[in-house]
Design a protein around this motif. Structure first.
Motif, PDB file in Angstrom:
ATOM      1  N   VAL A   1      13.428 -13.091  -3.718  1.00 11.31           N
ATOM      2  CA  VAL A   1      11.984 -13.160  -3.957  1.00 11.31           C
ATOM      3  C   VAL A   1      11.479 -11.861  -4.566  1.00 11.31           C
ATOM      4  CG1 VAL A   1       9.730 -13.528  -2.870  1.00 11.31           C
ATOM      5  CG2 VAL A   1      11.722 -14.829  -2.093  1.00 11.31           C
ATOM      6  N   ASN A   2      12.115 -10.736  -4.178  1.00 17.28           N
ATOM      7  CA  ASN A   2      11.818  -9.426  -4.761  1.00 17.28           C
ATOM      8  C   ASN A   2      10.396  -8.956  -4.451  1.00 17.28           C
ATOM      9  OD1 ASN A   2      12.840  -7.185  -6.132  1.00 17.28           O
ATOM     10  ND2 ASN A   2      11.921  -7.816  -8.069  1.00 17.28           N
ATOM     11  N   THR A   3       9.951  -9.244  -3.251  1.00 10.99           N
ATOM     12  CA  THR A   3       8.627  -8.819  -2.808  1.00 10.99           C
ATOM     13  C   THR A   3       8.519  -7.305  -2.778  1.00 10.99           C
ATOM     14  OG1 THR A   3       8.304 -10.805  -1.473  1.00 10.99           O
ATOM     15  CG2 THR A   3       7.044  -8.855  -0.829  1.00 10.99           C
ATOM     16  N   SER A   4       7.395  -6.796  -3.196  1.00 13.14           N
ATOM     17  CA  SER A   4       7.066  -5.383  -2.988  1.00 13.14           C
ATOM     18  C   SER A   4       5.858  -5.336  -2.068  1.00 13.14           C
ATOM     19  CB  SER A   4       6.740  -4.678  -4.306  1.00 13.14           C
ATOM     20  OG  SER A   4       6.384  -3.329  -4.056  1.00 13.14           O
ATOM     21  N   VAL A   5       6.002  -4.612  -0.960  1.00 14.55           N
ATOM     22  CA  VAL A   5       4.940  -4.619   0.048  1.00 14.55           C
ATOM     23  C   VAL A   5       4.012  -3.410  -0.083  1.00 14.55           C
ATOM     24  CG1 VAL A   5       6.050  -6.059   1.795  1.00 14.55           C
ATOM     25  CG2 VAL A   5       6.618  -3.640   1.682  1.00 14.55           C
ATOM     26  N   ASP A   6       3.821  -2.932  -1.318  1.00 11.60           N
ATOM     27  CA  ASP A   6       2.901  -1.807  -1.463  1.00 11.60           C
ATOM     28  C   ASP A   6       1.444  -2.269  -1.460  1.00 11.60           C
ATOM     29  OD1 ASP A   6       3.778  -2.943  -3.920  1.00 11.60           O
ATOM     30  OD2 ASP A   6       3.037  -1.242  -5.054  1.00 11.60           O
ATOM     31  N   THR A   7       1.155  -3.399  -2.102  1.00 14.75           N
ATOM     32  CA  THR A   7      -0.211  -3.909  -2.061  1.00 14.75           C
ATOM     33  C   THR A   7      -0.203  -5.358  -1.580  1.00 14.75           C
ATOM     34  OG1 THR A   7      -0.143  -4.618  -4.376  1.00 14.75           O
ATOM     35  CG2 THR A   7      -1.008  -2.401  -3.905  1.00 14.75           C
ATOM     36  N   PHE A   8      -1.317  -5.778  -1.028  1.00 13.00           N
ATOM     37  CA  PHE A   8      -1.407  -7.112  -0.442  1.00 13.00           C
ATOM     38  C   PHE A   8      -1.226  -8.189  -1.496  1.00 13.00           C
ATOM     39  CE2 PHE A   8      -3.869 -10.842   0.951  1.00 13.00           C
ATOM     40  CZ  PHE A   8      -3.182 -11.124   2.118  1.00 13.00           C
ATOM     41  N   ASP A   9      -1.748  -7.963  -2.700  1.00  9.18           N
ATOM     42  CA  ASP A   9      -1.667  -9.015  -3.716  1.00  9.18           C
ATOM     43  C   ASP A   9      -0.248  -9.216  -4.234  1.00  9.18           C
ATOM     44  OD1 ASP A   9      -1.472  -6.683  -5.179  1.00  9.18           O
ATOM     45  OD2 ASP A   9      -2.891  -7.275  -6.731  1.00  9.18           O
ATOM     46  N   GLN A  10       0.676  -8.300  -3.908  1.00 11.23           N
ATOM     47  CA  GLN A  10       2.080  -8.465  -4.288  1.00 11.23           C
ATOM     48  C   GLN A  10       2.925  -9.060  -3.163  1.00 11.23           C
ATOM     49  OE1 GLN A  10       3.813  -4.993  -6.604  1.00 11.23           O
ATOM     50  NE2 GLN A  10       1.926  -4.057  -5.869  1.00 11.23           N
ATOM     51  N   SER A  11       2.354  -9.162  -1.986  1.00  8.45           N
ATOM     52  CA  SER A  11       3.182  -9.554  -0.844  1.00  8.45           C
ATOM     53  C   SER A  11       2.521 -10.566   0.086  1.00  8.45           C
ATOM     54  CB  SER A  11       3.566  -8.317  -0.027  1.00  8.45           C
ATOM     55  OG  SER A  11       2.404  -7.623   0.389  1.00  8.45           O
ATOM     56  N   ARG A  12       1.208 -10.518   0.199  1.00 11.42           N
ATOM     57  CA  ARG A  12       0.443 -11.415   1.053  1.00 11.42           C
ATOM     58  C   ARG A  12       1.031 -11.497   2.469  1.00 11.42           C
ATOM     59  NH1 ARG A  12      -3.338 -14.608  -0.855  1.00 11.42           N
ATOM     60  NH2 ARG A  12      -2.695 -16.440   0.349  1.00 11.42           N
ATOM     61  N   ILE A  13       1.657 -12.600   2.835  1.00 10.57           N
ATOM     62  CA  ILE A  13       2.114 -12.730   4.216  1.00 10.57           C
ATOM     63  C   ILE A  13       3.209 -11.718   4.548  1.00 10.57           C
ATOM     64  CG2 ILE A  13       3.930 -14.462   3.861  1.00 10.57           C
ATOM     65  CD1 ILE A  13       2.798 -15.842   6.451  1.00 10.57           C
ATOM     66  N   GLY A  14       3.927 -11.214   3.529  1.00  9.84           N
ATOM     67  CA  GLY A  14       4.915 -10.172   3.783  1.00  9.84           C
ATOM     68  C   GLY A  14       4.285  -8.940   4.400  1.00  9.84           C
ATOM     69  N   THR A  15       3.112  -8.564   3.894  1.00 16.41           N
ATOM     70  CA  THR A  15       2.377  -7.437   4.480  1.00 16.41           C
ATOM     71  C   THR A  15       2.071  -7.704   5.946  1.00 16.41           C
ATOM     72  OG1 THR A  15       1.393  -6.610   2.434  1.00 16.41           O
ATOM     73  CG2 THR A  15       0.136  -6.259   4.450  1.00 16.41           C
ATOM     74  N   LEU A  16       1.637  -8.911   6.243  1.00 14.87           N
ATOM     75  CA  LEU A  16       1.243  -9.235   7.623  1.00 14.87           C
ATOM     76  C   LEU A  16       2.441  -9.264   8.555  1.00 14.87           C
ATOM     77  CD1 LEU A  16      -1.389 -12.024   6.878  1.00 14.87           C
ATOM     78  CD2 LEU A  16      -1.697  -9.539   6.992  1.00 14.87           C
ATOM     79  N   ILE A  17       3.588  -9.739   8.042  1.00 14.74           N
ATOM     80  CA  ILE A  17       4.798  -9.734   8.872  1.00 14.74           C
ATOM     81  C   ILE A  17       5.225  -8.302   9.171  1.00 14.74           C
ATOM     82  CG2 ILE A  17       7.272 -10.277   8.864  1.00 14.74           C
ATOM     83  CD1 ILE A  17       6.549 -12.830   7.288  1.00 14.74           C
ATOM     84  N   GLU A  18       5.208  -7.428   8.138  1.00 11.71           N
ATOM     85  CA  GLU A  18       5.573  -6.036   8.385  1.00 11.71           C
ATOM     86  C   GLU A  18       4.632  -5.405   9.405  1.00 11.71           C
ATOM     87  OE1 GLU A  18       5.592  -1.727   6.164  1.00 11.71           O
ATOM     88  OE2 GLU A  18       6.641  -3.365   5.166  1.00 11.71           O
ATOM     89  N   ARG A  19       3.351  -5.644   9.270  1.00 11.32           N
ATOM     90  CA  ARG A  19       2.384  -5.043  10.198  1.00 11.32           C
ATOM     91  C   ARG A  19       2.585  -5.558  11.621  1.00 11.32           C
ATOM     92  NH1 ARG A  19      -3.234  -3.045   7.703  1.00 11.32           N
ATOM     93  NH2 ARG A  19      -2.325  -1.872   5.984  1.00 11.32           N
ATOM     94  N   ARG A  20       2.991  -6.810  11.750  1.00  8.81           N
ATOM     95  CA  ARG A  20       3.261  -7.332  13.096  1.00  8.81           C
ATOM     96  C   ARG A  20       4.455  -6.631  13.713  1.00  8.81           C
ATOM     97  NH1 ARG A  20       3.362  -7.844  17.438  1.00  8.81           N
ATOM     98  NH2 ARG A  20       3.510  -9.678  18.789  1.00  8.81           N
ATOM     99  N   LEU A  21       5.490  -6.368  12.929  1.00  9.46           N
ATOM    100  CA  LEU A  21       6.670  -5.664  13.441  1.00  9.46           C
ATOM    101  C   LEU A  21       6.353  -4.208  13.761  1.00  9.46           C
ATOM    102  CD1 LEU A  21       9.207  -7.364  11.089  1.00  9.46           C
ATOM    103  CD2 LEU A  21       9.292  -7.446  13.573  1.00  9.46           C
TER     104      LEU A  21
END
Length: 498
Positions: free
Chosen positions: A114-134
């Protein structure tokens, strides 16, 4: 021919709808080859000479005609997998490299594709939220109910960022020449057993050459809190400004945990940023029996945790956790094209040294959901128990000497039977390690404790059996005896002919 036709003619196989089947084929082929290596590997490494490895790599023509994905996979199997160092093998006993949780490896497949980048929300969306939960989960384990954090590439980056924020806190409100003058007087207090990244960070942060003040350690390798306070007082008397105290919860060589409560008390008394490098020992957060070894960690202002050590994650997977989320603002930068100041989105570049950043949190998520924190904690306890059992084996061995205990899973020892001098035993450490390194049969590390070279085992494989390590210790002892005898005989022959 259109620009698109030109690209397609060049056979650039970008992952997408048209290449999904090819993706499945190539990944399946690669995973099957890796699986076969896991099933058939007989040693942690090979005995191929380094000159031959150089030759094989150097002869690769990277500008030649492409060979296609299938043949590239075959080549990787032959060139890399055949010569890889296998951390899962029970005879890999050297560094802080762990076998990895299979659920995390499955997640790695997804995050790479998928090649997600979690620097900004618009590039990752739920990926950002998963990282923040961890991050939230980790902060709560530490004892930071309102804590925040960010995933990093490793302990070195986590320590650098913590000390960067500590520097900014110490310089807050100062500008121009006042800031420069104040920065020249900043110091970091840490132990002589701390990770080298503390010294490297000081250099990168532009601190003075003598900015890292080395505090004494006790006989077991833990920071001496009395020495810490004395160095602190001396520094203040000399006009220095302590910007941080960096303690270690799991030293690299001995696996010792500094006295965190005492250090926290001193940091609080003098109002100094207290950073705890728990890259190695952080896995005790989920230990069912040894969590109390991290008592006082919750009083740190920043904590480093490496999940790619005791949490059995594929590299890279580390995090910096802060007790107070507001501290991240000390290092926040805004760019209009990326994370404008007025944005109300959870842009994680606001609190990261990196911009583009992998979604490494997904791997830990897969482990916690697929395997469970309880299983991780039991595995952590197992490797520590194993290390203590190995300590007992060495204590009972007629030719081996245990150099240090450990709070975690390291074993530091020497071959030195009665009658062998310190210098003779010193001289054997490097040849022993080199022999096993070149043979590939057993991989051990070396270090220096109290000025004397030693051999070191770092045990991070909960599947390793005590009997196997005991046999490897016998192999080491037998080799050392042979080398020592050969050296002594050679010295005697020289003496006879002189």
């Amino acid at each position: 021919m259109s620009a698109l036709d030109t690209v397609l003619a060049g056979r650039l196989d970008l992952l997408g709808a048209d290449s999904a089947a090819e993706y499945v084929g190539l990944v399946s082929d690669m995973s099957e080859r890796v699986a076969r290596r896991f099933e058939t590997t007989q040693a942690p490494a090979t005995d191929t000479p380094i000159a031959e490895l150089h030759r094989r790599v150097d002869e690769m023509d990277l500008d030649a005609e492409p060979i296609g994905g299938t043949r590239a996979v075959e080549e990787i199997d032959r060139l890399f997998l055949e010569e890889a160092v296998w951390f899962h093998h029970p005879d890999y006993l050297a560094h802080l490299n762990c076998p990895v949780d299979v659920n995390a490896v499955a997640a790695e497949t997804a995050l790479a594709a998928v090649n997600t980048s979690v620097d900004t929300f618009d590039q990752s969306r739920i990926g950002t939220l998963i990282e923040r939960r961890l991050i939230e989960w980790t902060a709560q384990k530490i004892g930071f109910p309102q804590g925040d954090g960010v995933f990093t590439s490793g302990g070195t980056q986590s320590n650098l960022q913590a000390l960067f924020l500590a520097r900014e806190a110490a310089l807050q409100g100062f500008r121009g020449t006042q800031r420069s003058e104040r920065q020249s007087r900043l110091i970091i207090l840490t132990s002589e057993e701390s990770h080298f990244s503390v010294d490297k960070s000081a250099l990168l942060l532009g601190l003075a050459d003598d900015a890292v003040v080395t505090v004494g350690s006790d006989a077991e390798g833990r920071m001496d809190s009395t020495s810490l306070e004395q160095h602190l007082r001396d520094a203040l008397s000399a006009g220095k400004i302590p910007m941080a105290i960096s303690a270690t919860a799991g030293t690299t060589d001995r696996g010792m945990i500094d006295p965190l409560p005492q250090i926290a008390k001193i940091a609080e008394r003098y109002d100094i940023w207290f950073h705890a490098d728990a890259a190695y020992g952080g896995a005790l957060l989920v230990s069912p029996t040894r969590r109390d070894l991290l008592t006082g960690l919750d009083r740190a202002r920043s904590v480093t945790v490496d999940f790619h050590k005791g949490f059995f994650q594929p590299v890279s997977s580390s995090a910096l956790i802060l007790q107070n989320p507001e501290d991240f603002r000390l290092g926040t930068w805004h760019a209009e094209y990326l994370n404008p100041e007025e944005s109300d989105e959870p842009n994680q570049v606001d609190k990261s040294l990196q911009t583009t950043r992998r979604f490494d949190a997904l791997k830990l998520f897969a482990t916690l959901r697929g395997t469970g924190a309880g299983a991780v904690g039991q595995a952590v306890d197992r490797v520590i128990d194993l290390a203590h059992e190995v300590h007992e084996v060495i204590d009972d061995h007629p030719a081996l000497q245990l150099v240090s205990g450990s709070d975690l899973s390291t074993v530091v020892f020497r071959w030195q039977p009665e009658g062998v001098s310190d210098l003779d035993a010193d001289a054997l450490v490097a040849p022993i390690r080199r022999h096993f390194q070149e043979s590939g049969r057993v991989l051990v590390a070396k270090t220096v404790i109290g000025g004397r070279p030693c051999l070191k085992l770092t045990l991070l494989n909960p599947g390793t059996e005590l009997d196997r390590i005991a046999q490897r210790l016998e192999d080491i002892s037998d080799l050392a005896a042979r080398v020592h005898e050969r050296t002594a005989r050679h010295a005697h022959d020289l003496e006879e002919t002189s």
